[in-house]
Design a protein around this motif. Structure first.
Motif, PDB file in Angstrom:
ATOM      1  N   ASP A  27       5.643   3.576  10.406  1.00  0.00           N
ATOM      2  CA  ASP A  27       5.067   2.831   9.274  1.00  0.00           C
ATOM      3  C   ASP A  27       5.547   1.384   9.339  1.00  0.00           C
ATOM      4  O   ASP A  27       6.613   1.078   9.870  1.00  0.00           O
ATOM      5  N   ILE A  28       4.722   0.507   8.753  1.00  0.00           N
ATOM      6  CA  ILE A  28       5.019  -0.927   8.733  1.00  0.00           C
ATOM      7  C   ILE A  28       5.892  -1.288   7.523  1.00  0.00           C
ATOM      8  O   ILE A  28       6.507  -2.351   7.495  1.00  0.00           O
ATOM      9  N   ASP A  29       5.957  -0.394   6.539  1.00  0.00           N
ATOM     10  CA  ASP A  29       6.600  -0.714   5.266  1.00  0.00           C
ATOM     11  C   ASP A  29       8.096  -0.369   5.315  1.00  0.00           C
ATOM     12  O   ASP A  29       8.473   0.767   5.581  1.00  0.00           O
TER      13      ASP A  29
ATOM     14  N   SER B 278       2.436   6.598   8.220  1.00  0.00           N
ATOM     15  CA  SER B 278       2.803   7.885   7.610  1.00  0.00           C
ATOM     16  C   SER B 278       3.089   7.776   6.129  1.00  0.00           C
ATOM     17  O   SER B 278       2.993   8.762   5.406  1.00  0.00           O
ATOM     18  N   GLY B 279       3.472   6.581   5.664  1.00  0.00           N
ATOM     19  CA  GLY B 279       3.796   6.415   4.252  1.00  0.00           C
ATOM     20  C   GLY B 279       5.220   6.827   3.929  1.00  0.00           C
ATOM     21  O   GLY B 279       5.993   7.226   4.804  1.00  0.00           O
TER      22      GLY B 279
ATOM     23  N   ALA C 110       0.841  -1.207   0.000  1.00  0.00           N
ATOM     24  CA  ALA C 110       0.000   0.000   0.000  1.00  0.00           C
ATOM     25  C   ALA C 110       0.869   1.248   0.000  1.00  0.00           C
ATOM     26  O   ALA C 110       0.550   2.235  -0.674  1.00  0.00           O
ATOM     27  N   ALA C 111       1.996   1.222   0.734  1.00  0.00           N
ATOM     28  CA  ALA C 111       2.845   2.422   0.825  1.00  0.00           C
ATOM     29  C   ALA C 111       3.412   2.762  -0.547  1.00  0.00           C
ATOM     30  O   ALA C 111       3.414   3.922  -0.967  1.00  0.00           O
TER      31      ALA C 111
ATOM     32  N   ARG D 279      -4.020  13.621   0.857  1.00  0.00           N
ATOM     33  CA  ARG D 279      -2.794  14.323   1.279  1.00  0.00           C
ATOM     34  C   ARG D 279      -3.134  15.769   1.666  1.00  0.00           C
ATOM     35  O   ARG D 279      -2.613  16.314   2.620  1.00  0.00           O
TER      36      ARG D 279
ATOM     37  N   TYR E 250       0.685   3.901  -3.070  1.00  0.00           N
ATOM     38  CA  TYR E 250       0.278   5.282  -2.758  1.00  0.00           C
ATOM     39  C   TYR E 250       1.343   6.259  -3.253  1.00  0.00           C
ATOM     40  O   TYR E 250       1.040   7.319  -3.795  1.00  0.00           O
TER      41      TYR E 250
ATOM     42  N   ASN F 173      -1.322  -5.411   2.061  1.00  0.00           N
ATOM     43  CA  ASN F 173      -2.241  -4.640   2.907  1.00  0.00           C
ATOM     44  C   ASN F 173      -3.662  -4.697   2.357  1.00  0.00           C
ATOM     45  O   ASN F 173      -4.124  -3.725   1.726  1.00  0.00           O
TER      46      ASN F 173
ATOM     47  N   PHE G  30      -6.716  -0.372   6.505  1.00  0.00           N
ATOM     48  CA  PHE G  30      -5.868  -1.565   6.392  1.00  0.00           C
ATOM     49  C   PHE G  30      -5.909  -2.393   7.675  1.00  0.00           C
ATOM     50  O   PHE G  30      -5.138  -3.342   7.829  1.00  0.00           O
TER      51      PHE G  30
ATOM     52  N   ALA H 133       7.289   0.108  12.726  1.00  0.00           N
ATOM     53  CA  ALA H 133       6.422  -0.671  13.617  1.00  0.00           C
ATOM     54  C   ALA H 133       5.066  -0.862  12.968  1.00  0.00           C
ATOM     55  O   ALA H 133       4.671  -0.119  12.065  1.00  0.00           O
ATOM     56  N   ASP H 134       4.367  -1.872  13.482  1.00  0.00           N
ATOM     57  CA  ASP H 134       2.988  -2.158  13.093  1.00  0.00           C
ATOM     58  C   ASP H 134       2.107  -1.434  14.109  1.00  0.00           C
ATOM     59  O   ASP H 134       2.228  -1.678  15.325  1.00  0.00           O
TER      60      ASP H 134
ATOM     61  N   ASP I  68       2.422  10.205  13.742  1.00  0.00           N
ATOM     62  CA  ASP I  68       1.794   9.980  12.435  1.00  0.00           C
ATOM     63  C   ASP I  68       1.845   8.475  12.146  1.00  0.00           C
ATOM     64  O   ASP I  68       2.861   7.953  11.675  1.00  0.00           O
TER      65      ASP I  68
ATOM     66  N   VAL J 213      -5.070   5.032   6.924  1.00  0.00           N
ATOM     67  CA  VAL J 213      -4.396   3.807   7.370  1.00  0.00           C
ATOM     68  C   VAL J 213      -5.353   2.800   8.012  1.00  0.00           C
ATOM     69  O   VAL J 213      -5.147   1.585   7.877  1.00  0.00           O
TER      70      VAL J 213
ATOM     71  N   VAL K  78      -4.156   8.719   9.183  1.00  0.00           N
ATOM     72  CA  VAL K  78      -4.706   9.223   7.922  1.00  0.00           C
ATOM     73  C   VAL K  78      -4.531   8.160   6.837  1.00  0.00           C
ATOM     74  O   VAL K  78      -3.399   7.748   6.543  1.00  0.00           O
TER      75      VAL K  78
END
Ligand SMILES: C[S@@+](CC[C@H](N)C(=O)[O-])C[C@H]1O[C@@H](n2cnc3c(N)ncnc32)[C@H](O)[C@@H]1O
Length: 260
Positions: free
Chosen positions: A95-97, A70-71, A8-9, A47, A12, A204, A153, A119-120, A67, A150, A148
């Protein structure tokens, strides 16, 4: 990190015109755009909501943000928007990514008022106890918690309600939650089924909640005006990417203050 599977990151990032995505992400992103033609305008509109919400919160007195989801850093990140108004504002990105985190850490290297945590968000302890996050966030002062684009997911079965309660409990009085969330309310069913099917094959999968389910995510917070509305209708500033009727935007957003 599984680079054979779209994320997803990175999808996006592609919607926003970024360079941190791979062929597998671009192919999935193009399928999502074919399923839901408003996808690119939707990402930009999201955004823009994030940036309006951050400006509002800094003007309200918030000086530190978490955040979540956050992406991949792109132009107009939270710390850039906030620090234009209040240079001392601190931001912890989570972010998880792995691509988002690696790029984020390199972009922010040397910036003492920011942190980028891998982190998740479902692992609330890992987020809140992260030494990097604790370096910039002081839990004795109000926090702006951003979720935002997120929570779509995070399925209910992952314990979403409990996760939200734990974050809320960790926030001092006077803190705010800002969130946006994709939704099927008011949309042609077939668009969204196709969109969900594209994300089902990514890292995701997406959960498209109704407007009422999204409003319920603000339980025990006091919504600021105009409440939970489609993204283009949340305190518009004249810049618009979504050319259709703003009521028909496929997602809702709100900003709310933690009840004391
Ligand atoms: C659509 S992007 C939104 C980025 C940014 N919040 C914005 O609105 O511009 C969603 C981000 O959430 C991240 N994400 C998804 N599930 C997550 C989780 N369980 N924990 C942390 N991040 C997550 C993805 O990796 C992706 O970077």
């Amino acid at each position: 990190m599984n680079l054979d599977q779209p994320s997803a990151a990175r999808m996006y990032d592609y919607y926003l015109g970024g360079a941190h995505n791979f062929a597998v992400d671009r192919e999935a992103a193009e399928r999502a755009i074919a399923a839901l033609p408003a996808t690119i305008a939707g990402a930009r509109t999201n955004r823009a909501f994030l940036q309006r919400a951050v400006r509002f919160l800094v003007e309200t007195g918030i000086r530190q943000f978490i955040d979540l989801g956050s992406g991949i850093p792109t132009s107009g990140n939270v710390h850039e928007i906030a620090q234009q108004i209040e240079p001392d504002t601190r931001v912890a990105y989570v972010d998880i990514d792995a691509v988002a985190v690696t790029h984020g850490q390199s972009v922010l290297a040397g910036n003492k008022r920011t942190a980028f945590v891998h982190a998740d968000l479902r692992d609330v302890d890992a987020v809140l106890e992260s030494p990097d996050l604790r370096r910039v966030i002081d839990f004795s002062e109000p926090v702006g918690l951003l979720m935002v684009a997120v929570l779509h997911f995070v399925p209910d079965v992952d314990g979403l309600a409990g996760i939200l309660t734990r974050y809320r409990d960790a926030l001092p009085d006077g803190s705010y939650l800002a969130l946006s969330h994709m939704s099927m309310t008011g949309q042609p069913r077939e668009f969204l089924e196709r969109f969900e099917a594209v994300y089902a094959n990514t890292a995701n999968p997406v959960v498209l909640r109704s407007r009422d389910e999204i409003a319920a995510l603000f339980e025990h917070y006091e919504l600021v005006e105009p409440g939970v509305v489609t993204l283009p209708l949340w305190r518009p500033d004249g810049i618009s990417y979504f050319t259709e009727d703003p009521e028909r935007f496929p997602g809702f957003a709100g900003v709310a203050r933690k009840r004391g």
